[in-house]
Design an enzyme around this catalytic site. Structure first.
Site, short mmCIF file in Angstrom:
data_model
loop_
_atom_site.label_atom_id
_atom_site.label_comp_id
_atom_site.label_asym_id
_atom_site.label_seq_id
_atom_site.Cartn_x
_atom_site.Cartn_y
_atom_site.Cartn_z
N HIS A 227 45.01 38.92 68.63
CA HIS A 227 44.99 40.24 69.27
C HIS A 227 44.72 41.25 68.16
O HIS A 227 45.64 41.67 67.45
CB HIS A 227 46.32 40.51 69.97
CG HIS A 227 46.61 39.56 71.09
ND1 HIS A 227 45.83 39.50 72.23
CD2 HIS A 227 47.59 38.63 71.25
CE1 HIS A 227 46.33 38.58 73.05
NE2 HIS A 227 47.38 38.03 72.46
N GLU A 255 43.67 33.74 72.17
CA GLU A 255 43.93 34.94 72.96
C GLU A 255 43.19 36.14 72.36
O GLU A 255 43.78 37.19 72.12
CB GLU A 255 45.44 35.22 73.04
CG GLU A 255 46.25 34.06 73.58
CD GLU A 255 47.73 34.40 73.75
OE1 GLU A 255 48.08 35.61 73.80
OE2 GLU A 255 48.54 33.46 73.84
N ASP A 257 41.30 39.41 71.73
CA ASP A 257 40.81 40.70 72.19
C ASP A 257 40.80 41.65 71.00
O ASP A 257 41.49 41.43 70.01
CB ASP A 257 41.62 41.28 73.37
CG ASP A 257 43.13 41.25 73.16
OD1 ASP A 257 43.59 41.49 72.03
OD2 ASP A 257 43.85 40.97 74.13
#
Length: 444
Positions: A227, A255, A257
């Site tokens: 992240h 994950e 982003d």
């Protein structure tokens, strides 16, 4: 200073993005490069345009919430598989893998569990029973399980969670062994955030994985959540992935982003494109990197604005499901590498040493023809503003981002099948990716 024999290594002669690359699903581009590209999804939205994109563009699905403990076992021994079943069925209908997320976590636990008074033995049994039920239900249908999620503090020590406080580190080994017994074919992962760069937390994870493997615990992989903040892709990401892979486990970006301050500007979106590309390149550079999962593919389904007020636009598609520059960055990075045409030379590039602000690289030219070479030139474009500061075994010049290296009198001749190498020191800031392509020419 970070050193290593091959921190960044690429076999590069020419890289092209075919005219049809923009029309090729991302999942197919990734599969052709030997990795998967996945996304987290909200199961209840897997219809209409959202469902069409999720099914067409991604080769792996991760349920965002549908497999977490509070969702599947809201009351002790009572299970609700509705959401998880929906995601798994969708993936199977679209030929996709499933990453199960997650069997044991300190968060999103049901009240009956967190509010109970359990002895350590009872808590251990509750954990292993839950794993047996959930992993057993999806036996043979889930490719990767995040068996234990976020077990560490920021300093790399064990998090004093419900599990860690009562059971110590042993709960992790028990969880993995229970998952292996329930589904022997699934790949079993440890997963955590802020472990992307070499540092205290990733060092703690590295030491934990080594201890578990030494105990015979069936850890198959380590997940790095990633992240990230715009413009802050860790320079040591690839190095970090590689050191875990060298332990004998798979690695994956689980994950991803990349958030920015809103409203998004064209400059921010361009930087985000470069950042997504940098993460993909790091995975592609590490043989045991299984794949990359974006944590939500559309800004309309992203967790970022709720947790980071004033920030967002973190995914490859906007709120209207239109692709952003980040989508192009992913596609371009995954585009097929054109194999070297039958000819007279090929080139490899490797960063052998890297430290804050500087690096050392070696370039090796091979004569792939049947006649001796008499003179050679290698050209490439530095992708992130790197500058050559010193060179040896070649005359190296740089104009803007364009670099040209030519033979010296003593290494102009290269026999068929032979190689010649030259090196240079360079400076960098932000990121230090390898060139997308190096070209070679022969003759004086």
């Amino acid at each position: 200073m970070i050193t290593g024999a091959a921190l960044l290594t690429a076999v590069l002669t020419s890289v092209t993005t075919p005219a049809s690359a923009a029309d090729t699903p991302l999942r197919d581009l990734a599969a052709a490069r030997g990795i998967y590209l996945g996304t987290a999804v909200t199961g209840g939205k897997l219809t209409g345009g959202y469902g069409d994109l999720a099914g067409a563009q991604f080769g792996s699905l991760t349920p965002g919430n549908e497999m977490k403990w509070e969702a599947v076992e809201p009351a002790r021994g009572t299970y609700d598989w509705t959401g998880a079943d929906r995601v798994v069925a969708f993936a199977e209908a679209h030929g996709q893998q499933v990453r199960g997320h997650t069997l044991v976590w300190h968060s999103q636990l049901p009240g009956w569990l967190t509010g109970g008074s359990w002895t350590p033995a009872q808590l251990r049994t509750l954990m292993t029973d839950h794993i047996t039920a959930e992993a057993g239900r999806y036996k043979g249908r889930v490719d990767h399980w995040d068996v234990v999620n976020e077990p560490l503090n920021e300093d790399g020590t064990l998090r004093p969670s419900l599990w860690g406080a009562a059971l110590g580190e042993s709960y992790i080994a028990d969880a993995f062994r229970s998952a292996r017994a329930a589904d022997p074919a699934a790949k079993l992962y440890l997963n955590d955030y802020s472990t992307d760069a070499v540092g205290a937390k990733s060092d703690g994870m590295y030491a934990l994985v080594k201890r578990l493997l030494a105990q015979g615990v069936p850890v198959d992989g380590v997940g790095f959540q990633a992240h990230l903040v715009l413009g802050q892709v860790p320079a040591s990401l690839e190095t970090n992935l590689r050191r875990f892979a060298e332990l004998g486990v798979d690695v994956a970006i689980t994950e991803l982003d990349i958030r920015m301050t809103l409203p998004a500007t064209d400059a921010e979106l361009a930087q985000q494109k470069a950042d997504y590309a940098a993460v993909l390149r790091a995975c592609l550079a590490v043989t045991r990197c299984a794949g990359v999962t974006v944590w939500g593919f559309t800004d309309s389904d992203s967790w970022i604005p709720d947790f980071f007020p004033g920030q967002g636009a973190a995914t490859p598609y906007d709120e209207n499901l239109a692709p952003k520059p980040a989508h192009a960055g992913i596609a371009e990075t995954l585009a097929p590498v054109t194999p070297p045409a039958p000819g007279v030379c090929s080139v490899t590039y490797a960063v052998s040493s890297q430290w804050t602000g500087g690096f050392t690289a070696q370039v090796t030219l091979r004569n792939t023809g049947t006649a001796p070479l008499n003179g050679w030139t290698v050209r490439w474009t530095q992708p992130a503003g790197q500058r050559v500061t010193q060179a040896w075994n070649a005359t190296v010049t740089q104009t803007g981002a364009e670099v040209t290296a030519s033979h010296l009198s003593y290494n102009a001749a290269v026999p068929p099948g032979g190689t010649v190498a030259f090196g240079f020191n360079g400076s960098w800031s932000g990121t230090n990716p390898p060139p997308a392509a190096l070209t070679c020419a022969t003759g004086t």
